[in-house]
Write an enzyme that holds these catalytic residues in place. Structure first.
Site, short mmCIF file in Angstrom:
data_model
loop_
_atom_site.label_atom_id
_atom_site.label_comp_id
_atom_site.label_asym_id
_atom_site.label_seq_id
_atom_site.Cartn_x
_atom_site.Cartn_y
_atom_site.Cartn_z
N HIS A 1 -38.36 -1.52 4.10
CA HIS A 1 -37.59 -2.69 3.68
C HIS A 1 -36.35 -2.27 2.92
O HIS A 1 -36.35 -1.29 2.17
CB HIS A 1 -38.45 -3.63 2.82
CG HIS A 1 -38.95 -3.03 1.54
ND1 HIS A 1 -38.27 -3.14 0.35
CD2 HIS A 1 -40.07 -2.32 1.26
CE1 HIS A 1 -38.96 -2.54 -0.61
NE2 HIS A 1 -40.05 -2.03 -0.08
N ASP B 1 -34.65 -4.71 1.09
CA ASP B 1 -34.52 -5.58 -0.08
C ASP B 1 -35.10 -4.90 -1.31
O ASP B 1 -35.98 -4.03 -1.20
CB ASP B 1 -35.19 -6.93 0.16
CG ASP B 1 -36.69 -6.83 0.41
OD1 ASP B 1 -37.09 -5.95 1.20
OD2 ASP B 1 -37.46 -7.63 -0.16
N ASP C 1 -37.90 2.78 -3.97
CA ASP C 1 -38.58 1.63 -3.35
C ASP C 1 -37.57 0.72 -2.67
O ASP C 1 -37.15 -0.27 -3.25
CB ASP C 1 -39.38 0.87 -4.40
CG ASP C 1 -40.29 -0.17 -3.81
OD1 ASP C 1 -40.54 -0.12 -2.60
OD2 ASP C 1 -40.75 -1.05 -4.56
N GLU D 1 -39.57 -7.83 1.87
CA GLU D 1 -40.88 -7.28 1.52
C GLU D 1 -41.20 -7.57 0.06
O GLU D 1 -42.35 -7.81 -0.30
CB GLU D 1 -40.91 -5.77 1.77
CG GLU D 1 -42.31 -5.16 1.74
CD GLU D 1 -42.78 -4.73 0.36
OE1 GLU D 1 -43.98 -4.43 0.20
OE2 GLU D 1 -41.95 -4.68 -0.58
N GLU D 2 -40.16 -7.57 -0.78
CA GLU D 2 -40.35 -7.81 -2.20
C GLU D 2 -40.48 -9.30 -2.51
O GLU D 2 -40.83 -9.68 -3.62
CB GLU D 2 -39.18 -7.23 -3.00
CG GLU D 2 -38.96 -5.73 -2.84
CD GLU D 2 -40.05 -4.89 -3.49
OE1 GLU D 2 -41.04 -5.47 -3.97
OE2 GLU D 2 -39.91 -3.66 -3.51
N GLU E 1 -43.40 3.45 2.05
CA GLU E 1 -43.55 3.00 0.66
C GLU E 1 -43.75 4.21 -0.27
O GLU E 1 -44.29 5.24 0.14
CB GLU E 1 -44.76 2.07 0.54
CG GLU E 1 -44.53 0.69 1.10
CD GLU E 1 -43.58 -0.15 0.26
OE1 GLU E 1 -43.36 0.19 -0.91
OE2 GLU E 1 -43.07 -1.15 0.79
N HIS F 1 -39.33 -0.42 -9.51
CA HIS F 1 -39.24 -1.70 -10.20
C HIS F 1 -38.89 -1.56 -11.68
O HIS F 1 -38.90 -2.55 -12.40
CB HIS F 1 -40.53 -2.51 -10.05
CG HIS F 1 -40.82 -2.97 -8.66
ND1 HIS F 1 -41.66 -4.04 -8.39
CD2 HIS F 1 -40.40 -2.53 -7.46
CE1 HIS F 1 -41.73 -4.22 -7.08
NE2 HIS F 1 -40.98 -3.30 -6.49
#
Length: 378
Positions: free
Chosen positions: A78, A80, A109, A139-140, A168, A351
């Site tokens: 992903h 995003d 990520d 995805e997030e 991931e 994150h």
């Protein structure tokens, strides 16, 4: 000093602000990387007519494929990212090298992993086999119009892979120490118990919903789902919120609410868990709303995990642990299509503020991905 391919690609992707749901520039950047390598790139929007803001639409998706004879190996990921938040040491969307780390939102990520895989493609002959990239911009977020739409797209094109690697960030303490061969399922539930508002001095004229909610939650807390399996930890129910919203000290409230989250292994099914709790909650005078984010899945150790383990050991000198821990990922959708294993960078800063990837890890991951692809393609 000239950037390596992986570093140059990671810089380009990080520089594109792509808070979920991602569209536009970040997909332009990836397409520009893939087209010179012989990939046919399809990009499309999903959920354009959905007016529900909770669904995070519209979402851009990308499916790129370089066809050849033999097996079909896919890489999924992903573009995003989660919002960066305040307090970064530098602009989160201006990639910056400090020491031996590349900082920027998405560095691990998972723009770094995508960059490493694209860099690896330069060393994989076009006639080695069919390779595709399954890349979403959601995805997030709610993940309603992302990978699921890509799977439909692959089926429509008759381009379903034989194996899929999801990039991931699975490594924990150092690159290569863990891969994910499965994930637990996830379901969120909202409980509401209605009553009748009234003055606390006249309880016979009111109906307090709080005691009923407390009783329901006590019964739920007493549930033992299972003891886990060889590959999964026990399923667990967690009460994540309880609220009444009553600001007055002398008022019996009209409603009490709570929220649950269940993470479950492959001994359980989402629908069955919802119905089990619905029966209990309704018997106690409440109502239930539920959302199943994904079912538990397992790709038993086999050819793909063996190829990853062999490549990781050759590059890093360690063997990755096969694990099913952690939260959900889009592998929960892709497992319906073919065997899926997740493997990628260290997840310590994902994150977080000042998210960063080690430059050496980018290069090592590129070589690992190259070896895995060549091994699977045969």
């Amino acid at each position: 000093m000239t950037d390596s391919l992986a570093l140059a690609y990671a810089r380009k992707l990080i520089a594109c602000e792509s808070i979920t749901p991602a569209t536009g520039a970040v997909f332009d950047a990836l397409e520009e990387m893939l087209t010179p390598l012989g990939f046919a790139v399809d990009r499309f929007l999903s959920g354009e007519d959905d007016q529900n803001p909770a669904h995070g639409a519209p979402v851009e998706n990308l499916f790129a494929i370089r066809k050849s004879s033999g097996r079909h190996f896919a890489f999924a990921g992903h573009l995003d990212v989660v919002p960066p938040g305040d307090g970064w040491g530098s602009d989160p969307f201006v990639p910056e090298i400090r020491g031996d780390l590349l900082h920027g939102r998405g560095a691990v990520d998972m723009k770094g992993s995508i960059a490493a895989f694209v860099a690896a493609l330069h060393s994989i002959p076009e006639d080695a086999g069919t390779i595709s990239l399954i890349i979403t911009g959601d995805e997030e977020g709610p993940a309603i119009y992302g990978t699921r739409a890509l799977i439909d797209h692959m089926h429509a094109r008759q381009s379903v892979p034989d194996f899929c690697l999801v990039g991931e960030p699975t490594s924990v303490h150092r690159l290569g120490d863990m891969m994910k061969i499965g994930r637990r399922g996830s379901v969120n539930m909202w409980i509401s118990v209605a009553g009748t508002q009234g003055h606390v001095a006249y309880p016979h004229l009111a109906d307090n919903p709080i005691p009923r909610l407390i009783k329901i939650l006590a019964e739920i807390e007493a549930i033992h789902l299972d003891d886990g399996t060889d590959w999964f930890q026990p399923s667990n129910i967690e009460i994540t919120d309880m609220q009444v919203g009553n600001k007055a000290t002398n008022v019996i409230p009209a409603k009490a609410e709570a929220r649950l989250s269940i993470r479950f292994n492959d001994l359980q099914q989402g629908d069955a868990l919802v119905e089990r709790l619905r029966t209990l909650i309704e018997a106690g005078g409440g109502t239930l709303t539920a959302m199943i984010s994904g079912e538990a899945f397992l790709t038993p150790p086999g050819e793909l995990s063996a190829a990853i383990s062999e490549a990781v050991e050759a590059v890093t000198g360690i063997q990755p642990e096969a694990s099913t821990t952690g939260g959900t990922s889009d592998a929960r959708f892709l497992t319906r299509v073919c065997p899926v294993v997740e493997f990628g960078l260290c997840n310590a800063t994902m994150h977080k503020l000042d998210e960063a990837v080690a430059l050496a890890d980018l290069e090592a991951l590129t070589e690992i991905y190259r070896r895995v692809a060549l091994k699977i393609l045969g």
